[in-house]
Design a protein around this motif. Structure first.
Motif: not given
Length: 214
Positions: A118-124
């Motif tokens: 699953p994609a990792i949010s750019a919030g990380y």
């Protein structure tokens, strides 16, 4: 004409042609230098008189984050650097009160190895901007550090741009010196990614879009 006579005639013609060719070559090499002179080549490159441009260049089209030591046992942390971003102003006339800003916003990190993670949010993803070369003036300021959604603090929004792109560097609206002197400035940023320990292993990619505004 007998066959022998015809052959003799062709040989004679060939010999005459060869003699003429050699004669021309001999005359050319036999010429003696009679006189020489020189011509000075001049040109003038005038200063640019056009309006010029305000432009941004990025030193590279990609960068890699590598895992480092985490200061939190519940996270994995990765570090890297934004390629240098250079702003060049070649305008001969700069509007009064003009200022520029470079902002950035990242897309989610998506799997690139076919593992279906699953994609990792750019919030990380976060950054720490800096001005590498302030140019002829020191009125170019870096943006604030942007922390990740795993961090504590008032600016822990990551680079996903929920509230808009994040500031990398800018000039001041009331900085008359900066606007009056056309020059070049370079900014950079340390990049960091913080993810939970249970994040699926794999290769990921994000696009960090940089934009220049005035």
């Amino acid at each position: 004409m007998t066959r022998n006579s015809a052959i003799a005639a062709r040989v004679a013609m060939a010999s005459v042609g060869g003699a003429l060719l050699l004669g021309v070559g001999g005359a050319a090499f036999a010429d003696e230098l009679q006189q020489s002179d020189g011509v000075e080549v001049l040109t003038t490159i005038e200063p640019l008189t056009g309006p010029g441009t305000l432009a941004m260049t990025v030193a590279a089209s990609s960068t890699t984050l590598t895992e480092g030591v985490s200061d939190d046992t519940t996270q994995r942390q990765f570090f890297g650097a934004l390629p240098s971003v250079t702003i060049t102003d070649t305008r001969t006339t700069i509007p009064e009160g003009a200022a520029w800003a470079v902002v950035g916003q990242a897309s989610d990190l998506v799997s690139t190895d076919g593992g279906g993670q699953p994609a990792i949010s750019a919030g990380y993803l976060g950054w720490t901007p800096s001005v590498v070369d302030p140019g002829e003036t020191y009125e170019v300021l870096p943006g604030d550090q942007v922390d990740t959604i795993l961090d504590d603090g008032p600016n822990n929004v990551g680079l996903e741009g929920i509230a808009g792109p994040e500031l990398l560097a800018m000039t001041l609206n009331d900085s008359a010196t900066t606007q009056a002197v056309a020059g070049s400035w370079t900014a950079n940023a340390g990049l960091f990614l913080k993810v939970p320990l249970n994040t699926p292993a794999g290769a990921y990619s994000s696009v960090l879009t940089l934009s220049l505004f005035e």
